[in-house]
Enzyme design. Structure first.
Site, mmCIF file in Angstrom:
data_model
loop_
_atom_site.group_PDB
_atom_site.id
_atom_site.type_symbol
_atom_site.label_atom_id
_atom_site.label_comp_id
_atom_site.label_asym_id
_atom_site.label_seq_id
_atom_site.Cartn_x
_atom_site.Cartn_y
_atom_site.Cartn_z
ATOM 1 N N ASN A 91 26.222 16.639 -46.747
ATOM 2 C CA ASN A 91 26.551 15.473 -47.577
ATOM 3 C C ASN A 91 25.386 15.193 -48.518
ATOM 4 O OD1 ASN A 91 27.276 13.009 -48.638
ATOM 5 N ND2 ASN A 91 26.920 11.857 -46.746
ATOM 6 N N LYS A 151 25.226 13.019 -50.838
ATOM 7 C CA LYS A 151 25.137 11.611 -51.259
ATOM 8 C C LYS A 151 24.924 11.542 -52.781
ATOM 9 C CE LYS A 151 23.242 10.592 -46.757
ATOM 10 N NZ LYS A 151 22.772 9.552 -45.866
ATOM 11 N N HIS A 190 32.306 6.909 -44.387
ATOM 12 C CA HIS A 190 30.858 7.030 -44.148
ATOM 13 C C HIS A 190 30.252 5.626 -44.040
ATOM 14 C CE1 HIS A 190 26.631 7.996 -44.711
ATOM 15 N NE2 HIS A 190 26.939 9.242 -44.390
ATOM 16 N N GLU A 202 27.655 4.395 -45.169
ATOM 17 C CA GLU A 202 27.141 3.851 -46.430
ATOM 18 C C GLU A 202 28.283 3.299 -47.289
ATOM 19 O OE1 GLU A 202 24.892 7.302 -47.554
ATOM 20 O OE2 GLU A 202 23.475 6.899 -45.931
ATOM 21 N N GLU A 212 28.524 9.354 -36.251
ATOM 22 C CA GLU A 212 27.267 9.091 -36.947
ATOM 23 C C GLU A 212 26.735 7.713 -36.556
ATOM 24 O OE1 GLU A 212 26.769 11.818 -40.549
ATOM 25 O OE2 GLU A 212 27.496 9.893 -41.265
ATOM 26 N N GLY A 216 19.677 8.987 -41.801
ATOM 27 C CA GLY A 216 18.570 8.887 -42.750
ATOM 28 C C GLY A 216 17.292 8.303 -42.175
ATOM 29 N N SER A 249 20.349 12.482 -38.939
ATOM 30 C CA SER A 249 19.021 13.111 -38.848
ATOM 31 C C SER A 249 19.052 14.493 -38.205
ATOM 32 C CB SER A 249 18.034 12.188 -38.121
ATOM 33 O OG SER A 249 17.877 10.983 -38.855
HETATM 34 C C1 PEP Z 1 24.793 11.618 -43.559
HETATM 35 O O1 PEP Z 1 24.574 11.465 -44.742
HETATM 36 O O2 PEP Z 1 25.951 11.609 -43.139
HETATM 37 C C2 PEP Z 1 23.647 11.824 -42.671
HETATM 38 C C3 PEP Z 1 23.862 12.071 -41.407
HETATM 39 O O3 PEP Z 1 22.391 11.751 -43.230
HETATM 40 P P1 PEP Z 1 21.009 12.299 -42.576
HETATM 41 O O4 PEP Z 1 21.310 13.682 -42.041
HETATM 42 O O5 PEP Z 1 20.045 12.288 -43.691
HETATM 43 O O6 PEP Z 1 20.687 11.371 -41.456
#
Ligand code: PEP
Length: 242
Positions: free
Chosen positions: A11, A13, A93, A95, A162, A168, A200
């Protein structure tokens, strides 16, 4: 039956300009067999990436509008994503839930629109830090699934667990915590659903996470932006499926 191969989804973003196609090329050049890979660049790069990737990598979007066409300024429908070359999309997601106030009923209509258009739909769920500390993680995730899982028959989807506090942040749950949540998700999703872990994931922890029972792949944010790091996660996915 769900596919035996792991799915590693990147992803991007709100990162990436046209020059970033070099990272896509670098991933494609060293893709190992035995693993499915998707990359979700910003919309501006979708058609370019889809053309460049061909069948090597699934190119997907990060969001989709419900409905096919209409007076929805700024929205992009599933039909439009397919027309641009997308084969997958992320919905729900954390976000999007946070910055765009997306509620689960809307997320379900997005997932249903995506699935109806033939897109591989990656539905994200996950608890906040305060919910985990209060011992409510499983209940929160089960409620999110009860509300947002697309209804009726259709192609297989993927669910990405998640934990919001892991996205992040560089922090990950313990393997026991991941196993517990994935087992709970497994109990309520159709058998052909792949359950991804996201939050992460990076080269250093991918093998351990992808070895946890019921982890069928990973949704990767920051570590998907640099080809070498993403390829290491992909390689862990290929090894874990053997
Ligand atoms: C994500 O964007 O879904 C995500 C898990 O980000 P990160 O791997 O940076 O934590």
């Amino acid at each position: 039956m769900k596919p035996a191969q792991k799915l590693i989804a990147g992803n991007w973003k709100m990162h990436g300009l046209r020059a970033s196609v070099d990272e896509l090329d670098a991933v494609i050049a060293k893709l190992p067999p035995g693993v499915d890979v998707s990359i979700h660049p910003p919309l501006t790069l979708l058609a370019l990436f889809a053309e460049r990737a061909g069948d090597a990598v699934i190119i997907g979007a990060q969001d989709v509008a419900p409905g096919a066409f209409g007076a929805r300024t700024g929205d992009v429908s599933a039909a439009m994503l397919v027309d641009a070359g997308a084969r997958a999309v992320i919905v729900g997601h954390s976000e999007r839930r946070h910055y765009h106030c997306e509620a689960c009923a809307l997320i379900r209509t997005k997932a249903e629109a995506a699935r109806a258009a033939g897109l591989l739909t990656i539905l994200c769920v996950g608890e906040s830090e305060s919910e985990r500390l209060a011992g409510e993680a499983l209940a929160v995730i089960e409620a999110q699934l009860a509300c947002a899982l697309p209804r009726g028959p259709g192609p297989a989807i993927a669910v990405a667990y998640e934990p919001i506090w892991a996205v992040g942040t560089g922090v990950t749950p313990t393997m026991v915590e991941i196993a517990e949540v994935h087992a709970a998700i497994r109990r309520v999703v159709p058998v052909d659903t792949r359950i991804l872990y996201g939050g992460s994931v990076k080269a250093a922890n991918a093998a351990e996470i992808l070895g946890v029972p019921n982890v069928d792949g990973a949704l990767v944010g920051g570590a998907s932006l640099v080809a070498a790091e993403f390829l290491a996660v992909i390689a862990a996915g290929a090894r874990a499926a053997r």
